[in-house]
Design a protein around this motif. Structure first.
Motif, PDB file in Angstrom:
ATOM      1  N   THR A   1     -42.800  -1.393  25.134  1.00 54.02           N
ATOM      2  CA  THR A   1     -41.690  -2.336  25.193  1.00 54.02           C
ATOM      3  C   THR A   1     -41.020  -2.451  23.833  1.00 54.02           C
ATOM      4  O   THR A   1     -41.679  -2.722  22.824  1.00 54.02           O
ATOM      5  CB  THR A   1     -42.167  -3.736  25.628  1.00 54.02           C
TER       6      THR A   1
ATOM      7  N   GLU B   1     -38.468  -4.799  22.006  1.00 55.73           N
ATOM      8  CA  GLU B   1     -37.916  -6.139  22.188  1.00 55.73           C
ATOM      9  C   GLU B   1     -37.079  -6.520  20.976  1.00 55.73           C
ATOM     10  O   GLU B   1     -37.545  -6.464  19.829  1.00 55.73           O
ATOM     11  CB  GLU B   1     -39.033  -7.156  22.402  1.00 55.73           C
TER      12      GLU B   1
ATOM     13  N   ALA C   1     -34.408  -6.310  25.820  1.00 54.88           N
ATOM     14  CA  ALA C   1     -35.777  -5.812  25.990  1.00 54.88           C
ATOM     15  C   ALA C   1     -35.747  -4.597  26.906  1.00 54.88           C
ATOM     16  O   ALA C   1     -35.126  -4.632  27.970  1.00 54.88           O
ATOM     17  CB  ALA C   1     -36.690  -6.884  26.565  1.00 54.88           C
TER      18      ALA C   1
ATOM     19  N   HIS D   1     -38.260  -1.516  28.603  1.00 52.39           N
ATOM     20  CA  HIS D   1     -39.626  -1.083  28.894  1.00 52.39           C
ATOM     21  C   HIS D   1     -39.643   0.406  29.218  1.00 52.39           C
ATOM     22  O   HIS D   1     -38.642   0.968  29.681  1.00 52.39           O
ATOM     23  CB  HIS D   1     -40.193  -1.870  30.077  1.00 52.39           C
TER      24      HIS D   1
END
Length: 252
Positions: free
Chosen positions: A3, A5, A29, A31
């Protein structure tokens, strides 16, 4: 799951009459396994975001955080960011006279992995990826980006991405300067790499590349902020309506 962020990111640059804020509080964010597209007009801060994540010294982070699996990206040197799994395909790749593509790629792979790849396996891997991107084998003996066409530069960026196998790839206007055929080849190369282990942040002005690389999430960036987030249908709205509803004073 990897991830990336970004929280309340503020970035400034030095200009003739002082300091100018470009990013004004970006939240994002991404992923692994996801493809995000950032769209926005010229001067919205899209490329600034890409280069700030990668660690370009021109851009000064004045606030906020960028983390990769909880690790502070902003505290890492540029090479450490690459080893951590970040990759940037540049809008305007630079020439590296005197360094061949083959040497450049193997040196980069060695730096990322901490050991040189086995030569026999490496040669096969390079040839396989080059075939997929429809790159002439003689390309490997040319100096990096020296005399390359726009399409060749972008194919070389995707070639790097395929061989270095990052966890998060930032593609800064990969469609810039490409004709339809080159765009299709580059997009096919990106699509072959997409999967559960790779997150992609695709920065673009236009929807044409999104016809070949379908995003999971689309973000609209205007005046240094993400002003709206949605699904692929948001890109279609932008194609039809433009950015006027969000547009303010340009920031870069």
């Amino acid at each position: 799951m990897t991830t990336l962020e970004i929280r309340d990111l503020h970035v400034s640059v030095e200009v003739e009459d002082g300091t100018k804020e470009i990013l004004r509080g970006v939240d994002l964010a991404i992923h692994s396994g996801e493809t995000h597209a950032i769209m926005g007009p010229n001067g919205s801060g899209k490329s600034t975001l890409a280069y700030s994540i990668a660690g370009h010294p021109k851009y000064k982070v004045t606030g906020g955080t960028v983390t990769l699996d909880g690790e502070d990206v902003l505290a890492m040197k540029v090479d450490a960011r690459a080893r951590a799994g970040l990759f940037l395909a540049m809008q305007y790749p630079v020439e590296v006279p005197g360094v061949t593509v083959s040497n450049f790629l193997r040196t980069a792979k060695t730096a990322i992995d901490g050991e040189a790849p086995k030569l026999r396996t490496w040669v096969k891997d390079v040839r396989s990826v080059m075939d997929g991107l429809r790159i002439d084998p003689a390309f490997a003996d040319r100096n990096v980006n020296e005399g390359f066409s726009g399409g060749e530069k972008k194919r070389h960026e995707i070639l790097q991405m395929a061989l270095l196998r990052p966890e998060l790839a930032i593609l800064d206007e990969t469609d810039s300067g490409l004709d339809v055929d080159a765009l299709r080849v580059v997009a096919e190369g990106v699509n072959r790499l997409r999967g559960p282990q790779l997150g992609v942040l695709l920065i673009t002005h236009y929807t044409r590349i999104l016809r070949y690389i379908s995003p999971d999430v689309v973000h609209v960036m205007v005046d240094g902020r993400v002003v709206e987030t949605g699904g692929p249908e948001l890109a279609d709205r932008l194609e039809a309506e433009g950015y006027e509803r969000w547009r303010g004073d340009p920031v870069t």
